[in-house]
Design a protein around this motif. Structure first.
Motif, mmCIF file in Angstrom:
data_model
loop_
_atom_site.group_PDB
_atom_site.id
_atom_site.type_symbol
_atom_site.label_atom_id
_atom_site.label_comp_id
_atom_site.label_asym_id
_atom_site.label_seq_id
_atom_site.Cartn_x
_atom_site.Cartn_y
_atom_site.Cartn_z
ATOM 1 N N ASP A 149 30.687 49.159 31.495
ATOM 2 C CA ASP A 149 29.742 48.938 32.584
ATOM 3 C C ASP A 149 30.299 47.935 33.601
ATOM 4 O O ASP A 149 29.626 47.000 34.011
ATOM 5 N N SER A 150 31.566 48.143 33.989
ATOM 6 C CA SER A 150 32.253 47.232 34.901
ATOM 7 C C SER A 150 33.268 48.021 35.716
ATOM 8 O O SER A 150 33.272 49.260 35.690
ATOM 9 N N GLN A 162 33.097 37.517 24.793
ATOM 10 C CA GLN A 162 34.501 37.788 25.130
ATOM 11 C C GLN A 162 34.726 37.955 26.637
ATOM 12 O O GLN A 162 35.823 38.338 27.048
ATOM 13 N N TRP A 163 33.721 37.664 27.437
ATOM 14 C CA TRP A 163 33.874 37.681 28.883
ATOM 15 C C TRP A 163 33.857 36.239 29.380
ATOM 16 O O TRP A 163 33.177 35.380 28.817
ATOM 17 N N TRP A 173 36.884 40.119 32.039
ATOM 18 C CA TRP A 173 37.360 40.521 30.719
ATOM 19 C C TRP A 173 38.811 40.919 30.843
ATOM 20 O O TRP A 173 39.181 41.760 31.669
ATOM 21 N N LEU A 174 39.688 40.304 30.032
ATOM 22 C CA LEU A 174 41.120 40.582 30.048
ATOM 23 C C LEU A 174 41.502 41.368 28.799
ATOM 24 O O LEU A 174 41.145 40.976 27.675
ATOM 25 N N PRO A 176 27.175 38.753 36.311
ATOM 26 C CA PRO A 176 26.543 38.087 35.154
ATOM 27 C C PRO A 176 25.053 38.397 35.079
ATOM 28 O O PRO A 176 24.447 38.845 36.066
ATOM 29 N N LEU A 177 24.496 38.124 33.932
ATOM 30 C CA LEU A 177 23.050 38.228 33.740
ATOM 31 C C LEU A 177 22.409 36.927 34.197
ATOM 32 O O LEU A 177 22.827 35.844 33.803
#
Length: 227
Positions: A139-140, A110-111, A120-121, A224-225
């Motif tokens: 965590d953002s 969902q990101w 993410w909205l 991002p990862l």
């Protein structure tokens, strides 16, 4: 009278005889029992020595096997295969020379990934402070716009609905500050209008301001990862 004396003499003479005599088996029982105890103690000591030697040999064998795995690149090979599997399934990267050395950026479900960020909205509405708290639980943080290309991208994905971003102007500070602590660079976009009290910024077709207690949707961002 004479008979009583004779009986007493006989009884007295018989007491030393009964207490001083032992059977041969009773005389041999004590030293034989002690000999078995000594044998058992020696056997236990020898068993402990054998056990210690077995443990040492096993430890040396395990260390040798570990060295073989490291020399053959076993751990690195497993890690490389796992990374290749993730890239193939999440990044659509095939196993070739060019992709083996490149990195893959992955965002949570969902990101949305764009360049070096995940976005993410929200679908609900909250105040500015509540929106920032929600991003923290993920965590953002609220969005910090870095350049015009990113701002154009955000305008496109917000679909003309107002979303809080991580920019605010406190009454006491009298300047627009990103949540990272940096001041707004007005070459990116003009300073929004602000109210007499605390004002918070949102983005629709452009960056505007509103009272922080008003409820809007919001945008969270995170790194991002890398695979």
């Amino acid at each position: 009278m004479a008979e009583d004396i004779f009986y007493a003499d006989i009884k007295f003479a018989s007491q030393p005889h009964s207490s001083s005599l032992h059977s041969p088996s009773q005389q041999l029982a004590v030293p034989q029992h002690s000999r078995w105890i000594q044998i058992a103690l020696w056997a236990a000591c020898i068993g402990n020595v054998i056990l210690v030697i077995a443990v040492i040999v096993l430890a040396l064998q395990l260390e040798a096997e570990k060295g073989k795995i490291v020399n053959n690149g076993g751990c690195n090979a497993s890690t490389d295969k796992f990374q290749a599997f993730l890239r193939l399934n999440f990044c659509n990267q095939k196993q070739n020379r060019s992709s083996d050395s490149s990195t893959c950026k992955v965002c949570p479900i969902q990101w949305q990934l764009h360049r070096d960020k995940c976005y993410w909205l929200s679908e609900n509405i909250k105040t500015w402070n509540e929106s920032q708290h929600d991003c923290s639980t993920r965590d953002s943080q609220l969005l910090v716009i870095q350049d015009k290309e990113e701002m154009d991208f955000i305008k496109n994905i917000t679909k003309h609905a107002a979303h809080w971003i991580g920019l605010s102007r406190l009454k006491l500070e009298k300047k627009w500050i990103w949540i990272t602590g940096s001041q707004l660079d007005q070459s990116l976009f003009p300073e929004p209008d602000y109210a007499e009290g605390n004002s918070c910024a949102g983005i629709r077709n452009k960056v505007t301001s509103d009272t922080c207690s008003i409820e809007h949707r919001w945008i969270c961002q995170k790194d991002p990862l890398l695979l």
